[in-house]
Enzyme design. Structure first.
Site, short mmCIF file in Angstrom:
data_model
loop_
_atom_site.label_atom_id
_atom_site.label_comp_id
_atom_site.label_asym_id
_atom_site.label_seq_id
_atom_site.Cartn_x
_atom_site.Cartn_y
_atom_site.Cartn_z
CB VAL A 28 17.69 -40.61 -5.49
CG1 VAL A 28 19.00 -40.71 -6.28
CG2 VAL A 28 17.36 -41.95 -4.84
CD GLU A 29 19.89 -34.27 -3.46
OE1 GLU A 29 20.34 -33.62 -4.42
OE2 GLU A 29 18.88 -33.93 -2.80
CB THR A 30 24.00 -38.84 -7.03
OG1 THR A 30 24.26 -37.47 -6.73
CG2 THR A 30 25.01 -39.31 -8.06
CD GLN A 218 20.97 -36.80 0.75
OE1 GLN A 218 22.11 -36.51 1.11
NE2 GLN A 218 20.01 -35.90 0.61
#
Lengths: 282, 282
Positions: A28-30, A218
């Site tokens: 995960v980015e966010t 993501q």
């Protein structure tokens, strides 16, 4: 299928309990967090929240789902010589301030009253290019009229709603009239429909994906409600994590009548702290 | 065709100027008056109104179109052990009082604020059987939450709107957010549709006809707006009288684009005083 669904999700049946925290966080980015039932419940902060948010903030971008108005205005390049009129509380002011957007109204207008005198005219700022409406326990007629004048009389002025929730869990003791009430008041005086930037609209995911140049898959939406938070995340193409610290019970999640399955569920967001231990121990 | 249309109405074309005041008054049992643009305009009483209302009251029943909530509750035999919660101003209190209906809220709750403390619970009266919502310049969150609790939690509690007007002419200087704003707020927190007893609903005519055992054609609706007042009267099967003391000009009335023709038009309601002179001289 999004990235997270590949991390240990079982085929069919109900969502798996989250066990591999590190892999989730790595993919995960966010994170987008719903607040009510995730960060706080009623008037109490949920156990372990500050440490969890600190940990995640050091590794990822994190957002509250209520910050959608600023994200939207920023993404559509709201002109710097324009202002927002706020019907809402300190949170909306904070998000606009952080996004560098000029605003008036909100808490500043909470004590204003209209005691009409003959021929009275309310002046309003013609530079208001958007009215942002969210939950506001200090709603009054001054704010209603100010917002109405901006929307009806300022050419192109937008009417943006952060949410249309009927009720909100302000205290543990009962449900309280929510943002849908304030939005409804402005709908009633302008006969216009708002642009709803928060749940269930997926503006926010698209804005974040565009701003950080990532895929919506993501982004992980974390919430306590199946029919709002989790559905919102799924509609936006995001990974989804249900927490049981709010309104949804394990029984409801696993009921055969429930058709909305998150990618994972866990008890509370501080369970994610387990990822830190793994990272630290590694 | 109703009774009044037979009093000197020309076939086709635009509505005739009212000349035979006595015959009109004789053919009518009950007048319903719109207030804004008929009784007052902005913040000023229209010339000759008190004498005209006195004269008519001595000969007929007269009602303000805003008195529809009391008329409706009376006609449906609202239980005497139940109460109304009011979002609105003194007018709604007055009409309920005159109809012998118990009420709480309204102006009494205008200064109440909610300063939340942990675990706070707002108590509400479980005997509230109807929430009546009209224009209220002292709307606040206390009232919104109280009304919301009654509608959501009291079994069978009705949600009644006196009107859904987007704007109202509180002063001559500008338009002000109207009753539609207060109604919209409660729609937003309850996700319920109100029973609109005022314009454009024809409840009021039916209630009055039933109460006084007359035909709706013996009711004359007097208003200044073609697309609300006059259409409202016509939909209710009433005679209609347009006054030019409000928003409609003679030019608009006689324009070929206008499809809504009242039975008669006159400049202002005090023109009806001419009937008294005739009666007195007769």
């Amino acid at each position: 299928m999004n990235c997270c669904a590949q991390v240990g999700a079982e085929a069919g049946g109900s969502a798996p309990f989250l066990t591999d925290h590190t892999t989730l966080i790595d993919s995960v980015e966010t994170f987008i967090f719903d607040c009510d039932g995730v960060i706080w419940k009623g008037d109490s902060l949920i156990d372990g929240v500050p440490e969890t948010l600190d940990m995640l903030r050091s590794m990822e971008e994190i957002f509250a789902s209520s910050f959608a108005a600023a994200a939207y205005l920023k993404s559509m390049k709201f002109p710097t010589d324009k202002k927002v009129y706020i019907i809402g509380e300190a949170g909306i002011q904070l998000e606009l301030k952080q996004a560098g957007i000029n605003y008036i109204g909100g808490p500043e207008d909470g004590d204003k009253r209209i005691d009409l005198t003959p021929g009275q005219l309310m002046e309003h700022d013609h530079d208001v290019g958007a009215v942002v409406v969210g939950f506001d326990r200090y709603l009054n007629y001054y704010k209603l009229q100010y917002a109405t004048l901006c929307i009806r009389e300022n050419p192109g002025c937008m009417f943006i709603a952060t949410n249309c929730d009927a009720v909100i869990h302000l205290t543990d003791a009962q449900e309280w009239a929510g943002g849908g009430s304030m939005v409804g008041a402005i709908k009633g005086s302008t006969k216009k429909e708002p642009l709803v930037v928060g749940k269930p609209s997926t503006f926010m995911m698209d804005c974040l994906a565009s701003e950080f140049n990532i895929k919506t898959s993501q982004i992980c939406m974390v919430g306590d409600r199946l029919d709002t938070d989790i559905l919102f995340g799924q509609n936006g193409g995001c990974a989804t994590l249900l927490v049981l610290s709010g309104v949804t019970t394990l029984e409801t999640l696993q009921s055969s009548e429930n058709k909305i399955q998150p990618d994972f569920y866990t008890n509370k967001i501080s369970d994610l702290l387990a990822a830190k231990k793994v990272t630290t121990n590694a």
